[in-house]
Design a protein around this motif. Structure first.
Motif, PDB file in Angstrom:
ATOM      1  N   SER A   1      -9.736   4.719   2.687  1.00 44.53           N
ATOM      2  CA  SER A   1      -9.091   5.661   3.526  1.00 44.53           C
ATOM      3  C   SER A   1      -9.465   7.224   3.658  1.00 44.53           C
ATOM      4  O   SER A   1      -9.214   7.938   4.475  1.00 44.53           O
ATOM      5  CB  SER A   1      -7.452   5.493   3.854  1.00 44.53           C
TER       6      SER A   1
ATOM      7  N   THR B   1      -0.290  -3.665   6.858  1.00 44.88           N
ATOM      8  CA  THR B   1      -0.244  -3.487   5.539  1.00 44.88           C
ATOM      9  C   THR B   1       0.786  -2.173   5.052  1.00 44.88           C
ATOM     10  O   THR B   1       1.448  -2.119   3.959  1.00 44.88           O
ATOM     11  CB  THR B   1      -1.471  -3.535   4.718  1.00 44.88           C
ATOM     12  N   GLY B   2       0.588  -1.167   6.004  1.00 46.51           N
ATOM     13  CA  GLY B   2       1.178   0.123   5.488  1.00 46.51           C
ATOM     14  C   GLY B   2       2.557   0.001   5.502  1.00 46.51           C
ATOM     15  O   GLY B   2       3.173   1.041   5.169  1.00 46.51           O
TER      16      GLY B   2
ATOM     17  N   CYS C   1       0.852  -0.952  -0.192  1.00 47.85           N
ATOM     18  CA  CYS C   1      -0.062  -0.050   0.031  1.00 47.85           C
ATOM     19  C   CYS C   1       1.097   1.346   0.146  1.00 47.85           C
ATOM     20  O   CYS C   1       2.021   1.046   0.574  1.00 47.85           O
ATOM     21  CB  CYS C   1      -0.821   0.077   1.347  1.00 47.85           C
TER      22      CYS C   1
ATOM     23  N   GLY D   1      -8.991  -5.512   2.720  1.00 49.33           N
ATOM     24  CA  GLY D   1      -7.513  -6.180   2.908  1.00 49.33           C
ATOM     25  C   GLY D   1      -6.339  -5.259   2.704  1.00 49.33           C
ATOM     26  O   GLY D   1      -6.269  -4.231   2.902  1.00 49.33           O
ATOM     27  N   MET D   2      -5.649  -6.154   1.893  1.00 46.02           N
ATOM     28  CA  MET D   2      -4.194  -5.239   1.634  1.00 46.02           C
ATOM     29  C   MET D   2      -4.473  -4.067   0.552  1.00 46.02           C
ATOM     30  O   MET D   2      -5.339  -4.413  -0.660  1.00 46.02           O
ATOM     31  CB  MET D   2      -3.275  -5.928   0.985  1.00 46.02           C
ATOM     32  N   GLY D   3      -4.235  -2.989   0.812  1.00 42.29           N
ATOM     33  CA  GLY D   3      -4.295  -1.833  -0.400  1.00 42.29           C
ATOM     34  C   GLY D   3      -5.268  -0.798  -0.174  1.00 42.29           C
ATOM     35  O   GLY D   3      -6.254  -1.114   0.506  1.00 42.29           O
TER      36      GLY D   3
ATOM     37  N   LEU E   1      -0.139   4.011   1.408  1.00 39.15           N
ATOM     38  CA  LEU E   1      -0.520   4.930   2.334  1.00 39.15           C
ATOM     39  C   LEU E   1       0.054   5.024   3.768  1.00 39.15           C
ATOM     40  O   LEU E   1      -0.481   5.862   4.585  1.00 39.15           O
ATOM     41  CB  LEU E   1      -2.239   4.966   2.363  1.00 39.15           C
ATOM     42  N   ASN E   2       0.639   4.342   4.080  1.00 38.32           N
ATOM     43  CA  ASN E   2       1.418   4.114   5.451  1.00 38.32           C
ATOM     44  C   ASN E   2       0.346   4.429   6.517  1.00 38.32           C
ATOM     45  O   ASN E   2       1.138   5.189   7.339  1.00 38.32           O
ATOM     46  CB  ASN E   2       2.604   5.085   5.440  1.00 38.32           C
ATOM     47  N   CYS E   3      -0.518   4.093   6.746  1.00 39.60           N
ATOM     48  CA  CYS E   3      -1.423   4.213   8.085  1.00 39.60           C
ATOM     49  C   CYS E   3      -0.520   3.542   9.122  1.00 39.60           C
ATOM     50  O   CYS E   3      -0.193   2.425   8.836  1.00 39.60           O
ATOM     51  CB  CYS E   3      -2.645   3.704   7.837  1.00 39.60           C
TER      52      CYS E   3
ATOM     53  N   PHE F   1      -1.078   2.699  12.056  1.00 37.22           N
ATOM     54  CA  PHE F   1      -1.728   1.351  12.863  1.00 37.22           C
ATOM     55  C   PHE F   1      -1.774   0.188  12.164  1.00 37.22           C
ATOM     56  O   PHE F   1      -2.104  -0.828  12.522  1.00 37.22           O
ATOM     57  CB  PHE F   1      -3.076   1.772  13.520  1.00 37.22           C
ATOM     58  N   CYS F   2      -1.309   0.298  10.625  1.00 31.89           N
ATOM     59  CA  CYS F   2      -1.825  -0.759   9.814  1.00 31.89           C
ATOM     60  C   CYS F   2      -0.384  -1.539   9.470  1.00 31.89           C
ATOM     61  O   CYS F   2       0.659  -1.025   8.956  1.00 31.89           O
ATOM     62  CB  CYS F   2      -2.620  -0.323   8.845  1.00 31.89           C
TER      63      CYS F   2
HETATM   64  S1  SF4 Z   1      -4.132  -0.885   3.753  1.00 34.41           S
HETATM   65 FE1  SF4 Z   1      -5.690   0.602   4.349  1.00 34.41          FE
HETATM   66  S2  SF4 Z   1      -5.173   0.927   6.484  1.00 34.41           S
HETATM   67 FE2  SF4 Z   1      -3.647  -0.126   5.678  1.00 34.41          FE
HETATM   68  S3  SF4 Z   1      -2.119   1.502   4.968  1.00 34.41           S
HETATM   69 FE3  SF4 Z   1      -3.248   1.039   3.432  1.00 34.41          FE
HETATM   70  S4  SF4 Z   1      -4.970   2.398   3.221  1.00 34.41           S
HETATM   71 FE4  SF4 Z   1      -4.062   2.316   5.374  1.00 34.41          FE
END
Ligand code: SF4
Length: 389
Positions: free
Chosen positions: A225, A143-144, A134, A189-191, A136-138, A140-141
């Protein structure tokens, strides 16, 4: 050449032949019809052929053209020569003690991705990925923490559902289940699905089509997001339900948790949602709110949240934080979550606390991640048959 080299050459030839074929999954009925006509099928037969092939693939889960027995032998040979029914293959499957299943999947494209099946008494939900990694680097996540490898293609979107239905033997022939095991879809899920809009839409079109997987649009929820320019397109072009990963009530905190907020602030996001097409009580927007101790879980946050969603038919899902290796947050206490939820409830908003599922196999919300990385330019890994994991 020695034996190993011979085998490698054989495999390469096979995958090249596969690569030259048209991928059948993920093609709309119109696109399949066009391909058939281009390849010489008589126009008069095309509509019937398309329906027959779709019925085999999406109703019966049949991927072997030779077994599509109501098609003429010549047509089956023709399909075999020109089309592939490639879909994700399961590299690894983990089953949680609560029954949640996490799958690591791959196709002939680069990278591996995760998909989750969550069984409940009244439903079975597939949580689809839309990208590998992903951008977006959230914070708390999990995947980020994985850089974007690539967008998933339509055949990989619909293929995630097919792979799981296969694993669960959830096809109409399987009479021991009196109901569908896969009844709901969430794209959580991812992304970020709205950064892969067209592929996600094309995959969902097939999932919702009454001759495709035939899942009602109201059983499908896409979570974003907050890619504001594409949010209205979910209602206008896809038609499924919408969820927003909100997670904060001030820009300062949201900038930290969901950095896309620096591009589209809470005010811009909420304005877009207040004008969301087809907004109604029967199609409420779901707000996802991960509960992080001393970060976003104060009672003032709860009150601000009520003000933010005012005027929007909404449901607020409170998600206890699911830690992952290296995460810097702690979950809010159950008492704090309860107090938070009471404020929302008193203001008239449904605010269920989501039960974490599949925590023991890192399958819960925000925990997905694969080891795939993006190949460097000009590297050996540009070979589409090379999977890095
Ligand atoms: S998968 Fe969703 S929550 Fe996780 S970093 Fe990407 S946008 Fe943010």
């Amino acid at each position: 050449m020695n034996n190993l080299e011979n085998q490698k050459a054989d495999n390469l030839e096979k995958s090249l032949t596969k690569a030259n074929k048209i991928k059948l999954l993920g093609l709309s009925q119109n696109a399949l019809a066009e391909s058939l006509i281009k390849l010489g099928t008589h126009e008069k037969n095309v509509s019937m052929r398309v329906k027959q092939v779709w019925s085999w693939v999406y109703t019966h889960g049949e991927m072997d053209f030779r077994e599509m027995t109501n098609l003429s032998k010549n047509f089956r040979v023709f399909l075999q020569k020109n089309f592939s029914t490639e879909r994700p293959e399961i590299v690894k499957k983990q089953i949680s003690k609560d029954g949640t299943r996490k799958y690591l999947l791959k196709t002939s494209n680069i990278g591996e991705f995760e998909t989750v099946f969550i069984p409940d008494d009244d439903r079975g939900t597939v949580c689809l990925s839309s990208q590998i990694g992903c951008t977006l680097n959230c914070s708390f996540c999990h995947t980020g923490t994985q850089k974007l490898v690539r967008n998933l293609e339509p055949f990989e979107m619909v293929g995630q559902v097919l792979a799981i239905k296969d694993d669960l033997m959830d096809w109409c022939e399987n009479s021991k289940h009196n109901k569908r095991l896969v009844s709901n879809i969430v794209i959580m899920g991812m992304g970020e699905p709205l950064y892969n809009f067209d592929h996600v839409k094309n995959g969902l079109d097939i999932i919702m089509h009454n001759e495709g997987l035939s899942l009602s649009r109201k059983k499908i929820t896409l979570s974003t997001s907050g890619v504001v320019p594409n949010i209205h397109r979910v209602a206008n072009e896809i038609g499924c339900l919408l969820a927003i990963s909100l997670h904060a009530t001030t820009d300062a905190v949201r900038n930290r948790l969901v950095p896309i907020n620096k591009k589209w602030s809470i005010t811009e996001l909420m304005l877009s949602l207040k004008n969301y097409p087809k907004l109604s009580n029967s199609e409420r927007i779901t707000f996802e709110y991960v509960m992080l101790k001393d970060v976003n879980d104060s009672l003032d946050d709860a009150k601000r949240l009520v003000k933010l969603v005012q005027g929007i038919p909404a449901k607020i899902n409170l998600i206890p934080f699911n830690p992952w290796p290296g995460s810097n947050f702690e979950p809010s206490s159950s008492e704090q979550i309860k107090k938070f939820s009471n404020i929302l409830r008193k203001a008239g908003y449904s605010s269920p606390v989501r039960k974490p599922r599949g925590k023991d196999i890192l399958a819960a919300c925000g925990q997905l991640k694969s080891n795939s990385i993006k190949p460097k330019k000009n590297s050996l890994f540009q070979d589409p048959n090379y999977i890095i994991s």
